[in-house]
Design an enzyme around this catalytic site. Structure first.
Site, PDB file in Angstrom:
ATOM      1  N   ARG A 165       2.259 -14.464  17.489  1.00 52.75           N
ATOM      2  CA  ARG A 165       2.763 -14.456  16.114  1.00 52.75           C
ATOM      3  C   ARG A 165       1.862 -15.332  15.243  1.00 52.75           C
ATOM      4  O   ARG A 165       1.302 -16.311  15.714  1.00 52.75           O
ATOM      5  CB  ARG A 165       4.199 -15.008  16.056  1.00 52.75           C
ATOM      6  CG  ARG A 165       5.227 -14.146  16.768  1.00 52.75           C
ATOM      7  CD  ARG A 165       6.617 -14.712  16.517  1.00 52.75           C
ATOM      8  NE  ARG A 165       6.559 -16.182  16.462  1.00 52.75           N
ATOM      9  CZ  ARG A 165       7.445 -16.952  15.839  1.00 52.75           C
ATOM     10  NH1 ARG A 165       8.454 -16.413  15.211  1.00 52.75           N
ATOM     11  NH2 ARG A 165       7.336 -18.264  15.861  1.00 52.75           N
ATOM     12  N   ARG A 176       1.461 -26.808  10.295  1.00 56.75           N
ATOM     13  CA  ARG A 176       2.904 -27.055  10.432  1.00 56.75           C
ATOM     14  C   ARG A 176       3.146 -28.486  10.913  1.00 56.75           C
ATOM     15  O   ARG A 176       4.063 -29.157  10.442  1.00 56.75           O
ATOM     16  CB  ARG A 176       3.525 -26.080  11.449  1.00 56.75           C
ATOM     17  CG  ARG A 176       3.794 -24.697  10.895  1.00 56.75           C
ATOM     18  CD  ARG A 176       4.112 -23.716  12.003  1.00 56.75           C
ATOM     19  NE  ARG A 176       5.395 -23.969  12.650  1.00 56.75           N
ATOM     20  CZ  ARG A 176       5.742 -23.474  13.844  1.00 56.75           C
ATOM     21  NH1 ARG A 176       4.896 -22.723  14.530  1.00 56.75           N
ATOM     22  NH2 ARG A 176       6.918 -23.724  14.350  1.00 56.75           N
TER      23      ARG A 176
END
Ligand SMILES: [Zn+2]
Length: 222
Positions: A165, A176
């Protein structure tokens, strides 16, 4: 004997294993496991007023405001399942949310008893997250080293080709983690100042991490 409720927050970067550990803590201490993702999905699925408002916002690509999540949390905290306390999984994320949670708990004469910060080195998080492979067809998740599929690149369950993904790509994971650390630093300070923050080394197998968490809670549990 009357036991006081126990409210435990689990904090940690993406990939630290908060969800797994929060469920185990909840089971061990008979607490209600609260993740805001589940809370939102549940209200939306039940079609409650709060759920419909949240859904409308998400459909418009907006964030669900703290106040709305707070109302959902309040409902859950006042429920019978939360009477012995809760294990909060990845919530709060900001100091504003922490203040909101304090307010909700004080209505119940409760407070946050302990905050467990699952600390895992970035290198380990990168290995965990970038090794994930997902099945676009049935949603099954594998891992190149810890949970490889029987045949390379093929879903065990349905035979579809596995993909990485976008969220699990190295550059995305690094970003992130950077954003996470930046946003969480003030929250850690907030709880450290209150002397309820316990740092737990999370770079080990789940059983070992769980034992460390129990040890860290030793001084607070009723
Ligand atoms: Zn599949």
């Amino acid at each position: 004997m009357v036991t006081r409720a126990l409210d435990v927050i689990l904090l940690g970067p993406p990939g630290a294993g908060k969800g797994t550990q929060a469920k185990r803590i909840a089971a061990a201490f008979e607490l209600l496991h609260i993740s805001t993702g589940d809370l939102l999905r549940d209200e939306v699925a039940k079609g409650t007023n709060l759920g419909q408002e949240a859904k409308g916002r998400m459909n418009r690509g907006e964030l669900v405001p703290d106040e709305l999540v707070g109302k959902m949390l309040a409902k859950r905290l006042h429920s019978q399942q939360a009477a012995l306390g809760c294990a909060y999984d990845g919530y709060p994320r900001t100091t504003a949310q922490a203040v909101l949670l304090d307010g909700l708990l004080s209505e119940l004469n409760r407070r946050v008893d302990v905050v467990l910060f699952l600390n895992v080195p970035d290198g380990e998080l990168l290995a965990r997250l970038t090794g994930r492979r997902s099945c676009p067809s049935c949603g099954a998740v594998f891992h190149l080293t810890t949970q490889p599929p029987k045949a390379e690149g093929v879903c065990d369950a349905c035979g579809a080709a596995l993909v990485q993904r976008d969220d699990d790509r190295e550059d995305v994971v690094r970003e992130r983690l950077r954003v996470y650390r930046e946003h969480t630093a003030p929250l850690l300070e907030f709880y450290r100042g209150r002397r309820i923050l316990r740092e737990v080394a999370g770079g080990a197998v789940p059983d070992v991490v769980f034992q460390r968490m129990r040890d860290a809670m030793g001084s607070v549990k009723a």
